[in-house]
Design a protein around this motif. Structure first.
Motif, mmCIF file in Angstrom:
data_model
loop_
_atom_site.group_PDB
_atom_site.id
_atom_site.type_symbol
_atom_site.label_atom_id
_atom_site.label_comp_id
_atom_site.label_asym_id
_atom_site.label_seq_id
_atom_site.Cartn_x
_atom_site.Cartn_y
_atom_site.Cartn_z
ATOM 1 N N SER A 194 43.792 44.524 35.423
ATOM 2 C CA SER A 194 42.636 45.719 35.011
ATOM 3 C C SER A 194 41.175 45.656 34.124
ATOM 4 N N LEU A 195 41.631 44.723 33.525
ATOM 5 C CA LEU A 195 40.230 43.904 32.998
ATOM 6 C C LEU A 195 39.420 42.793 33.734
ATOM 7 N N ALA A 196 39.452 43.010 34.897
ATOM 8 C CA ALA A 196 38.464 42.062 35.823
ATOM 9 C C ALA A 196 37.994 43.947 36.359
ATOM 10 N N MET A 197 38.689 44.653 36.941
ATOM 11 C CA MET A 197 38.109 45.771 37.461
ATOM 12 C C MET A 197 37.201 46.098 36.921
ATOM 13 N N ALA A 198 37.402 46.202 35.207
ATOM 14 C CA ALA A 198 36.059 46.927 34.626
ATOM 15 C C ALA A 198 34.962 46.059 34.535
ATOM 16 N N ARG A 199 35.381 44.480 34.198
ATOM 17 C CA ARG A 199 34.173 43.921 34.544
ATOM 18 C C ARG A 199 33.503 44.212 36.242
ATOM 19 N N ILE A 200 33.924 44.126 36.876
ATOM 20 C CA ILE A 200 33.550 43.861 38.041
ATOM 21 C C ILE A 200 32.468 45.452 38.340
ATOM 22 N N ASN A 201 33.208 46.233 37.837
ATOM 23 C CA ASN A 201 32.660 47.240 38.163
ATOM 24 C C ASN A 201 31.353 47.631 37.161
ATOM 25 N N ASP A 202 31.024 47.143 36.381
ATOM 26 C CA ASP A 202 29.498 46.998 35.869
ATOM 27 C C ASP A 202 28.308 46.162 36.470
ATOM 28 N N ARG A 203 28.841 45.783 37.485
ATOM 29 C CA ARG A 203 27.943 44.414 38.057
ATOM 30 C C ARG A 203 27.624 45.563 39.269
ATOM 31 N N PHE A 204 28.637 46.255 39.991
ATOM 32 C CA PHE A 204 28.658 46.979 41.046
ATOM 33 C C PHE A 204 27.638 47.723 40.757
ATOM 34 N N ASP A 205 27.735 48.897 39.859
ATOM 35 C CA ASP A 205 27.236 49.804 39.503
ATOM 36 C C ASP A 205 25.291 49.358 39.925
ATOM 37 N N TYR A 207 24.046 48.260 42.469
ATOM 38 C CA TYR A 207 23.911 48.466 43.676
ATOM 39 C C TYR A 207 24.552 49.578 44.333
ATOM 40 N N GLY A 208 24.503 50.665 43.424
ATOM 41 C CA GLY A 208 25.047 51.756 43.843
ATOM 42 C C GLY A 208 27.150 51.685 44.305
ATOM 43 N N LEU A 209 27.630 50.489 43.796
ATOM 44 C CA LEU A 209 28.792 50.377 44.301
ATOM 45 C C LEU A 209 29.585 50.828 43.226
ATOM 46 N N THR A 210 31.149 51.023 43.537
ATOM 47 C CA THR A 210 31.917 51.147 42.286
ATOM 48 C C THR A 210 33.399 50.464 43.329
ATOM 49 N N ILE A 211 34.217 49.803 42.139
ATOM 50 C CA ILE A 211 35.404 49.165 43.009
ATOM 51 C C ILE A 211 36.050 49.856 42.747
ATOM 52 N N THR A 212 37.367 50.452 43.709
ATOM 53 C CA THR A 212 38.159 51.785 43.274
ATOM 54 C C THR A 212 39.502 50.962 43.594
ATOM 55 N N ASP A 213 39.636 49.752 43.549
ATOM 56 C CA ASP A 213 40.620 49.264 43.176
ATOM 57 C C ASP A 213 41.199 47.426 43.867
ATOM 58 N N PHE A 214 41.890 46.942 42.728
ATOM 59 C CA PHE A 214 41.386 45.598 42.178
ATOM 60 C C PHE A 214 42.830 45.157 42.572
ATOM 61 N N ALA A 215 43.674 43.989 42.895
ATOM 62 C CA ALA A 215 45.104 43.909 42.801
ATOM 63 C C ALA A 215 44.648 41.821 43.549
ATOM 64 N N ILE A 216 45.601 41.378 42.259
ATOM 65 C CA ILE A 216 45.484 39.652 41.877
ATOM 66 C C ILE A 216 47.523 39.421 42.971
ATOM 67 N N GLU A 217 47.152 39.389 44.072
ATOM 68 C CA GLU A 217 48.344 38.774 44.943
ATOM 69 C C GLU A 217 48.969 37.898 44.586
ATOM 70 N N ASN A 218 48.024 36.163 43.924
ATOM 71 C CA ASN A 218 48.848 35.711 43.758
ATOM 72 C C ASN A 218 47.492 34.481 42.670
ATOM 73 N N LEU A 219 48.216 33.766 41.710
ATOM 74 C CA LEU A 219 46.916 32.597 41.057
ATOM 75 C C LEU A 219 47.867 31.830 40.467
ATOM 76 N N SER A 220 47.665 30.573 41.847
ATOM 77 C CA SER A 220 48.670 29.314 42.039
ATOM 78 C C SER A 220 47.884 27.979 40.942
ATOM 79 N N LEU A 221 48.147 27.520 40.480
ATOM 80 C CA LEU A 221 48.233 26.100 39.798
ATOM 81 C C LEU A 221 48.642 24.832 40.705
ATOM 82 N N PRO A 222 48.257 23.521 40.064
ATOM 83 C CA PRO A 222 48.414 22.624 41.002
ATOM 84 C C PRO A 222 50.007 22.541 41.223
#
Length: 381
Positions: A194-205, A207-222
């Motif tokens: 949710s935090l990343a989606m808000a940050r990404i939309n600020d950058r997409f704006d 170019y006239g784009l908007t992100i409608t959904d964003f999902a993290i499937e995995n964050l892997s550690l060493p």
């Protein structure tokens, strides 16, 4: 007849785009150098489309979904730009772009290089992640100006790599600012997304784009960090490590005793195991005794008062001796109320309980009840 058919073919009567692809974002209506749009032609803009007319490099009219008849009344901006004398009496020439405004789903993102993360438990970590996102064109005119220009076709693949770089950059900032411990990352995917989606939309704006959904499937550690986390989990599940080690020792002794082909080595192992289990059982019994035994340190003598008759120690506050029945209670010399032994005043009437008398021979004070004077031996009664 052939000339008439040729002339009819040079004038476009219907302008539309039937999208049969899954990833086309922009489609330029095909017009040859000899073809022109006929005055009164029909424009069909289907749902999830926007039509933009461009005349000599300038954006003219923009049409939302619907059906239009192209003439002066419906194209005021284009009319003012063209400034033709005949004002569409016959035909006009322009570029027509159809922008696809539907959602482009199931777009993949992932980290090419690991994200550096500072963790309180493990120090600096290299984090990798991947997931999916969906986006669409929000402002068609801005998208035309900033991204695709005058291309005849523009697909998702042509912009996807750039969007991925914006996404990875944004999620890196979010993870760094959130300061979530590495062991808790797997439980915070939705919050981070949710935090990343808000940050990404600020950058997409831009170019006239908007992100409608964003999902993290995995964050892997060493792998080494994941192994360390697994060990911590095992330690937490085991609980008392001392008891676990004793259990493991007993299991090893049992396995050694059940080995029929051990020979002398097995005999030696058995003897060593016997000594080990003996010591282990002794330690366990000692620990249990120490845990169950009451602590009497610093209190070797039982607390209480001594009976003046038989000298048996009884708890403080006792009224009678448990051995000889001696009464520890005295009576007020004035009102008769029972009082603890040694009381100087009555708790009922307040009378003094100390009665003094003097020896008739030497004059010294003699305690009440004494039969002889402790100073001269004279009989007091």
């Amino acid at each position: 007849m052939g000339l008439l058919n040729f002339l009819k073919g040079e004038f476009i009567e219907v302008v539309h785009w039937e999208d049969d692809s899954q990833d086309t974002m922009v489609y330029k209506f095909p017009l040859t150098s000899k073809q022109q749009i006929k005055e009164g032609a029909q424009l069909v803009v289907r749902p999830s489309q926007v039509a933009i007319f461009v005349y000599e490099g300038q954006i003219a009219d923009v049409f939302e979904p619907g059906k239009y008849t192209l003439h002066t009344d419906t194209m005021p901006i284009f009319t003012s730009l063209s400034n033709w004398k005949n004002l569409f009496e016959n035909h006009f020439k322009t570029d027509v772009y159809f922008i696809n405004t539907k959602q482009f789903t199931n777009q993949k993102w992932g980290t090419i290089n690991p994200i550096m993360m500072r963790d309180a438990d493990f120090g600096m970590l290299r984090l990798r992640g991947f997931g999916v996102y969906a986006f669409r064109v929000k402002e068609a005119v801005q998208f035309l100006k900033e991204i695709f220009g005058s291309n005849k076709f523009f697909t998702v693949d042509q912009i996807n790599e750039y969007l991925k770089s914006l996404i990875v950059s944004s999620i890196t900032d979010v993870i760094a600012e959130a300061k979530i411990p590495a062991m808790d990352l797997a439980t915070q995917y939705d919050e981070i997304g949710s935090l990343a989606m808000a940050r990404i939309n600020d950058r997409f704006d831009v170019y006239g784009l908007t992100i409608t959904d964003f999902a993290i499937e995995n964050l892997s550690l060493p792998e080494s960090v994941e192994q360390a986390i697994d060990k911590r989990t095992q330690m937490g599940a085991l609980g008392n490590l001392n008891q676990y080690m004793k259990f493991q020792t007993a299991e090893a002794i049992r396995d050694a005793a059940q080995n029929p082909g051990g020979g002398m080595a097995g005999m030696g192992a058995g003897m060593g195991a016997g000594m080990g289990i003996g010591k282990m059982m002794t330690d366990m019994m000692t620990d249990d005794q120490q845990a169950s035994a009451p602590s009497n340190q610093g209190n070797t003598q039982p607390s209480g008062i001594a009976c003046p008759t038989c000298h048996t120690t009884v708890p403080e506050g006792s009224k009678f001796c448990s051995n000889c029945g001696y009464s520890f209670m005295a009576k007020c010399i004035q009102c008769g109320k029972e009082l603890p032994s040694g009381s100087k005043f009555c708790t009922e009437c307040g009378a003094s309980q100390v009665t003094e008398k003097h020896c008739t021979n030497c004059g010294e004070v003699v305690e009440a009840g004494a039969k002889f004077c402790p100073h001269c031996g004279n009989k007091t009664e």
